[in-house]
Design a protein around this motif. Structure first.
Motif, PDB file in Angstrom:
ATOM      1  N   GLN A   1       1.853  12.406  -2.811  1.00 37.90           N
ATOM      2  CA  GLN A   1       2.036  11.386  -3.835  1.00 37.90           C
ATOM      3  C   GLN A   1       2.936  11.940  -4.941  1.00 37.90           C
ATOM      4  O   GLN A   1       2.818  13.092  -5.341  1.00 37.90           O
ATOM      5  CB  GLN A   1       0.678  10.938  -4.381  1.00 37.90           C
TER       6      GLN A   1
ATOM      7  N   ASN B   1      -6.860  -1.318  -2.955  1.00 41.14           N
ATOM      8  CA  ASN B   1      -6.133  -0.111  -3.344  1.00 41.14           C
ATOM      9  C   ASN B   1      -6.782   1.193  -2.890  1.00 41.14           C
ATOM     10  O   ASN B   1      -6.164   2.261  -2.987  1.00 41.14           O
ATOM     11  CB  ASN B   1      -5.983  -0.088  -4.870  1.00 41.14           C
TER      12      ASN B   1
ATOM     13  N   TRP C   1      -3.153   9.267  -7.286  1.00 43.97           N
ATOM     14  CA  TRP C   1      -4.344   8.430  -7.448  1.00 43.97           C
ATOM     15  C   TRP C   1      -5.588   9.311  -7.533  1.00 43.97           C
ATOM     16  O   TRP C   1      -5.620  10.405  -6.962  1.00 43.97           O
ATOM     17  CB  TRP C   1      -4.489   7.501  -6.245  1.00 43.97           C
TER      18      TRP C   1
ATOM     19  N   THR D   1       0.830  -1.203   0.000  1.00 42.29           N
ATOM     20  CA  THR D   1       0.000   0.000   0.000  1.00 42.29           C
ATOM     21  C   THR D   1       0.866   1.254   0.000  1.00 42.29           C
ATOM     22  O   THR D   1       0.629   2.187  -0.786  1.00 42.29           O
ATOM     23  CB  THR D   1      -0.925  -0.001   1.237  1.00 42.29           C
TER      24      THR D   1
ATOM     25  N   GLU E   1       2.739   1.774  -3.532  1.00 40.50           N
ATOM     26  CA  GLU E   1       1.859   2.128  -4.643  1.00 40.50           C
ATOM     27  C   GLU E   1       1.151   3.464  -4.404  1.00 40.50           C
ATOM     28  O   GLU E   1       0.980   4.260  -5.333  1.00 40.50           O
ATOM     29  CB  GLU E   1       0.862   1.001  -4.900  1.00 40.50           C
ATOM     30  N   CYS E   2       0.765   3.724  -3.174  1.00 43.03           N
ATOM     31  CA  CYS E   2       0.065   4.979  -2.897  1.00 43.03           C
ATOM     32  C   CYS E   2       0.999   6.183  -2.959  1.00 43.03           C
ATOM     33  O   CYS E   2       0.566   7.280  -3.321  1.00 43.03           O
ATOM     34  CB  CYS E   2      -0.606   4.932  -1.534  1.00 43.03           C
ATOM     35  N   THR E   3       2.263   6.007  -2.600  1.00 40.98           N
ATOM     36  CA  THR E   3       3.201   7.127  -2.573  1.00 40.98           C
ATOM     37  C   THR E   3       3.878   7.330  -3.922  1.00 40.98           C
ATOM     38  O   THR E   3       4.257   8.450  -4.272  1.00 40.98           O
ATOM     39  CB  THR E   3       4.260   6.926  -1.467  1.00 40.98           C
TER      40      THR E   3
ATOM     41  N   CYS F   1      -5.362   4.473  -1.199  1.00 43.99           N
ATOM     42  CA  CYS F   1      -4.604   5.466  -1.968  1.00 43.99           C
ATOM     43  C   CYS F   1      -5.435   6.708  -2.295  1.00 43.99           C
ATOM     44  O   CYS F   1      -4.875   7.767  -2.593  1.00 43.99           O
ATOM     45  CB  CYS F   1      -4.087   4.833  -3.257  1.00 43.99           C
TER      46      CYS F   1
ATOM     47  N   TRP G   1      -4.753   9.006   0.772  1.00 45.78           N
ATOM     48  CA  TRP G   1      -3.400   8.791   1.295  1.00 45.78           C
ATOM     49  C   TRP G   1      -2.890  10.040   2.004  1.00 45.78           C
ATOM     50  O   TRP G   1      -3.010  11.155   1.496  1.00 45.78           O
ATOM     51  CB  TRP G   1      -2.475   8.404   0.143  1.00 45.78           C
TER      52      TRP G   1
END
Length: 533
Positions: free
Chosen positions: A443, A433, A404, A395, A398-400, A436, A439
């Motif tokens: 990002q 996901n 998104w 998480t 992919e989120c950072t 995100c 988040w």
């Protein structure tokens, strides 16, 4: 690759349970403004300086190799050690973290040795520390390569032994949600959105200092520092699944530092795909491979007795899900757990027989086999901590890594439309996901993967029907890395190809790693052997 990443039980998100990649993936990015680009460039310059400082420091320090700690499960002659890297490469003299590494020496002569081969198994969130065990367990596919290379594994930042991050209590994480990940109402969706937001908040509460630095570019910088600590002038790298994206980013950032690179089962490196769109593509590919497995089960009805057509097998699946939704099987296996267990079949051919066997036993009256296979094991404290950590890293990275969509309307519209034709994984993947969308740290803009000065020919290996990393990703990377070669395994779909027995592939991987030789043109190989009941 065979299940190298931790089993991900996304109970907290009410999603699919055991999510078997490597890469459940994601976010379209708007073009940055000129001022934002300038600011990013300044930060990039500082990080470039930082990685040079860290690599020079690591080269001087080397690695103090010792016997591995007993509780790491790595037998002699595998050795373990640590490499120190900055938490923030823009501040190379600030806080440092330690990365766990291990190695086993080449099995050939001193004259045969060509250096170290570093490995990343995917995730993001997978540990590479078991890679040297391919030598101690005498994996035949890797015997020739092992003569020339030390096999080196590592836990990426945030993973396992390397400053591990967490987003919630591991025991809470694995508790069975029982709920169906496919929403029946707006209330169901609202509940999932709340869980996703709480999960994102938990990541920040428990691991907030690490989160802004949990990115693929930072892991690529770590890879270069490990290279320097090993005393290697250039990197030899094998990446599978998410490891292919790590390799693509490393090859873009450090093209002159690459000696040999094999990427297997490729994440689409396009900025437009990282990461939101890539996850939507995955939902489509999973449905295709799910149907391949159902066709195989139907063709082997004499063994499994689940129906002689795909439609009949699908009807049994829907019957099982409906039963579990109404009353969790054994009190612990609901639709989420079922999806988590059954999705290993579209991931890996090696799961075809075990999953079909459990499925068959259930309809023959043996429910315990399904409970044993699909229910979370609350007594496995260490395994649950690994699973929670793997999901946290997945998480966080992919989120950072990328921007998104923040609009629930977009998520709802896209996933509702996909679910109509691709129902097997779509909503489970969405809930996995969804943190995100809320988040709590900035990002980033993904790296523009491209060929740089000094990048040698890269070997790309991909099956045409891979569910976790659809085939288009390999084609995209092939176009971006000039001089690369693509080996396609046609009519096959197991995720992770290089560790399967297929001489057409195995011999070319050996030839490339041992001599640097690439074919004069791309190659298409026949599929590996289909599993037999």
């Amino acid at each position: 690759m065979r299940d190298i990443r931790p089993k991900r039980r996304a109970a907290a998100l009410g999603s699919a349970g055991v999510l078997v990649t490597a890469t459940l993936i994601s976010g379209a990015v708007a073009a940055p403004s000129a001022s934002a680009t300038a600011g990013a460039r300044h930060g990039q310059d500082r990080a470039d300086f930082g990685v040079t400082v860290a690599a020079d420091r690591a080269a001087r320090a080397g690695i103090d190799w010792q016997d591995c700690p007993a509780d790491w499960g790595l037998e002699k002659p595998i050795q373990c050690g640590w490499v120190t890297v900055p938490l923030d490469y823009a501040k190379p003299f600030g806080k440092q973290i330690k990365l766990a590494v291990d190695r086993i020496g080449n099995t050939g002569t001193k004259a045969e040795r060509q250096g170290a081969l570093l490995y990343n198994p995917g995730g993001p969130g997978g540990s590479g520390l078991r890679f040297p065990r391919r030598v101690t367990t005498k994996a035949p596919v890797w015997a020739n390569t092992a003569k020339a290379y030390d096999f080196v594994g590592f836990d990426p930042r945030g993973v396992g032994k390397s400053a591990p991050i967490s987003c919630m209590d591991p025991q809470e994480f694995v508790k069975a949600p029982k709920a169906d990940p496919v929403p029946d109402s707006e209330a169901d969706k609202l509940a999932q959105r709340k869980l996703a937001r709480e999960y994102a908040e938990g990541c920040y509460e428990r691991s907030g200092e690490m989160l802004p630095h949990m990115t693929t570019p930072n892991t690529a910088r770590d890879l270069d520092v490990i290279r320097a600590a090993l005393g290697e002038k250039k990197l030899n790298f094998l990446g599978v699944s998410y490891g292919t994206y790590l390799g693509a980013v490393y090859g873009t950032m450090f093209p002159g530092h690459v000696r040999r690179m094999v990427v297997d089962s490729v994440v689409n490196p396009s900025r437009e795909k990282i990461w939101y769109e890539a996850n939507l593509d995955q939902d489509v590919a999973f449905e295709t491979r799910w149907q391949d497995w159902q066709d195989w089960v139907a063709a082997n009805d004499a063994a499994f007795h689940l129906g002689t057509t795909r439609e009949a097998v699908q009807a049994k699946w829907l019957e099982l899900r409906a039963t579990a939704e109404k009353d969790p099987i054994g009190g612990v296996v609901g639709p989420a757990e079922l999806t988590g267990f059954f999705q290993s079949a579209p991931y890996y051919d090696s799961s075809w027989v075990p999953v079909a066997t459990v499925f068959s036993k259930y309809f023959a009256g043996d429910t315990q086999a399904l409970v044993d296979a699909a229910a979370p094991d609350l007594s496995d404290t260490a395994g649950n901590a690994t699973a929670e950590n793997g999901n946290a890293v997945y998480t966080a990275v992919e989120c950072t890594d990328a921007k998104w969509p923040t609009s629930w309307r977009k998520w709802d519209r896209d996933n509702s439309a996909l679910h109509q034709n691709y129902p097997f994984l779509t909503w489970s993947n969405a809930w996995l996901n969804l943190p995100c969308a809320t988040w709590p740290v900035k990002q980033q803009t993904p790296v523009n993967v491209q060929t740089g000065k000094g990048l040698p020919g890269v070997l790309i290996v991909q099956s045409t029907r891979d569910a976790a990393t659809p085939y288009g990703g390999a084609v995209e990377l092939h176009e971006r890395f000039k001089g690369s070669r693509l080996i396609t395994e046609r009519d096959a779909g197991s995720h992770g190809v290089t560790s399967l027995v297929n001489p057409c592939i195995n011999e070319r991987v050996d030839a490339y790693l041992l001599t640097g030789k690439l074919d004069g043109a791309d190659v298409t190989c026949a599929p590996h052997a289909t599993p037999k009941p």
